[in-house]
Design an enzyme around this catalytic site. Structure first.
Site, PDB file in Angstrom:
ATOM      1  N   ASP A 239      -6.634  -7.313   9.477  1.00  0.00           N
ATOM      2  CA  ASP A 239      -6.339  -6.346  10.542  1.00  0.00           C
ATOM      3  C   ASP A 239      -6.751  -6.900  11.906  1.00  0.00           C
ATOM      4  O   ASP A 239      -6.053  -6.720  12.912  1.00  0.00           O
ATOM      5  CB  ASP A 239      -7.063  -5.032  10.257  1.00  0.00           C
ATOM      6  CG  ASP A 239      -6.824  -4.536   8.846  1.00  0.00           C
ATOM      7  OD1 ASP A 239      -5.658  -4.324   8.484  1.00  0.00           O
ATOM      8  OD2 ASP A 239      -7.804  -4.386   8.095  1.00  0.00           O
TER       9      ASP A 239
ATOM     10  N   HIS B 129     -10.446  -0.071   5.790  1.00  0.00           N
ATOM     11  CA  HIS B 129      -9.193  -0.834   5.696  1.00  0.00           C
ATOM     12  C   HIS B 129      -8.133   0.110   5.133  1.00  0.00           C
ATOM     13  O   HIS B 129      -7.782   0.074   3.957  1.00  0.00           O
ATOM     14  CB  HIS B 129      -9.374  -2.057   4.798  1.00  0.00           C
ATOM     15  CG  HIS B 129      -8.103  -2.831   4.593  1.00  0.00           C
ATOM     16  ND1 HIS B 129      -7.420  -3.416   5.634  1.00  0.00           N
ATOM     17  CD2 HIS B 129      -7.395  -3.096   3.475  1.00  0.00           C
ATOM     18  CE1 HIS B 129      -6.350  -4.016   5.163  1.00  0.00           C
ATOM     19  NE2 HIS B 129      -6.299  -3.837   3.856  1.00  0.00           N
TER      20      HIS B 129
END
Length: 364
Positions: free
Chosen positions: A191, A219
């Site tokens: 990410d 996440h």
């Protein structure tokens, strides 16, 4: 004497060549004594997509450096596919690869490992409830945690990749108490890399010129990609990303966030499979920075055990900005958190609390 000169010269040259060869062999022998000891790396789910992309990167030195020999342990339930991966690793003749173990036995896989990449798990499929996914992963991570506890090296570093990564890491910590909480992390570097890439594309600059974005939280779709502290390299220093978006200040709080949050789903929609290549690359980035250190003035995002920093409840596996040195990570302290960021960070923390409760209900 003139008669013997043509014979003596080749003999002299031959003698010099022999002495040079002996010297080279001696120097090579000395250098060999300074070769690093191999690091044993475990990859679970090694026959899966991420594992298949990851193991050659490890063998080539992308994770631990071009001078670090490695032994790779691979664990998977798909024995035939696993053995095929082993065959390909051997056929690739990687100079740094000192050995390969391919097994379906978790105890054998965990034996003596220094670094464990936990990429194996049960993904959520159509028709499955969150509790069904959690229940299956609790069972897997409970078993693997026990094996790591018993068989891994005492200072083993663990990175959990399989989703739900944060909570899987929390389960692993619960059942491997001998492994320090500082040595169990989960992957949010993918990410982080996606956030860097979105800014670089938007500004039409190279991604290496952007640094210090942050992924806060889980996440999942509640993660908060934060560019408020990010900077861009300019000719005579650095400039805050926020200043460069002064004419489009909403982008950083809207499209930027949702694009990073939904990037994985978008790739699945287009590719019909998950983003294995970029995930494997992010795993290498995560471990490399953790082991070898982050560049001065740069932080990265890692899911780590919360100590209460930034008002995040202790006992959660939460993504923070960290720096790494001498094989240890430290949360970056003292960053200013505005009201917008506070709301996003807390929302992700609430989701992680819900996941923790759900995981506990599956454990007992």
């Amino acid at each position: 004497m003139e008669y013997f000169q043509p014979i003596e010269k080749p003999l002299v040259l031959l003698g010099c060549a022999y002495l040079s060869w002996k010297m080279i062999r001696h120097i090579w022998g000395v250098l060999k004594t300074f070769e690093k000891e191999p690091v044993t790396v475990l990859v679970t789910g090694a026959a899966g997509q991420i594992g298949y992309a990851l193991v050659p990167m490890i063998a080539r030195g992308a994770m631990l450096g071009g001078d670090q020999p490695v032994i790779i342990h691979m664990l998977d339930v798909a024995s035939e596919s696993l053995n095929a991966v082993k065959m390909e690793l051997i056929d690739s003749a990687f100079p740094l690869l000192r050995g390969v173990v391919a097994t379906t036995d978790v105890s054998e896989a965990c034996q003596g490992v220094n670094i464990a990449i936990m990429a194996g798990g049960i993904p959520r499929r159509e028709g499955m409830e969150r509790k069904d996914v959690m229940s299956k992963n609790v069972s897997i991570y409970k078993s693997q945690a026990s094996a790591l506890q018993q068989h891994a090296a005492p200072d083993c570093k663990v990175l959990v990749v399989a989703n739900p990564a944060n909570t899987n890491a929390l389960i692993l910590r619960e059942f491997a108490p001998a492994i320090s909480e500082k040595n169990i992390t989960c992957l949010t570097r993918l990410d982080h890399n996606r956030a860097l890439a979105q800014i670089s594309e938007k500004l039409d600059i190279h991604v290496s010129e952007v640094k210090n974005v942050i992924i806060w939280g889980n996440h999942s779709s509640t993660q908060y990609p934060d560019a408020s502290h990010a900077t861009v390299k300019i000719e005579r220093g650095e400039k805050r990303v926020a200043e460069l978006f002064a004419d489009d200040d909403k982008w950083l709080q809207t499209e930027f966030i949702t694009t990073v949050q939904q990037r994985g789903a978008e790739i699945i929609k287009v590719r019909k499979q998950s983003s294995a290549l970029s995930a494997a690359s992010a795993v290498c980035d995560h471990i490399r920075d953790w082991v070898l250190g982050t560049p001065k003035g740069t932080w990265v995002s890692m899911g780590v055990y919360s100590d209460g920093s930034y008002g995040i409840p202790p006992g959660l596996m939460y993504s923070f900005p960290v720096t790494c040195k001498n094989g240890e990570w430290s949360i970056v302290e003292g960053l200013k958190i505005d009201a917008f960021s506070r709301e996003k960070m807390d929302a992700s923390a609430r989701e992680l609390i819900e996941e923790k409760v759900l995981a506990n209900s599956c454990l007992y």
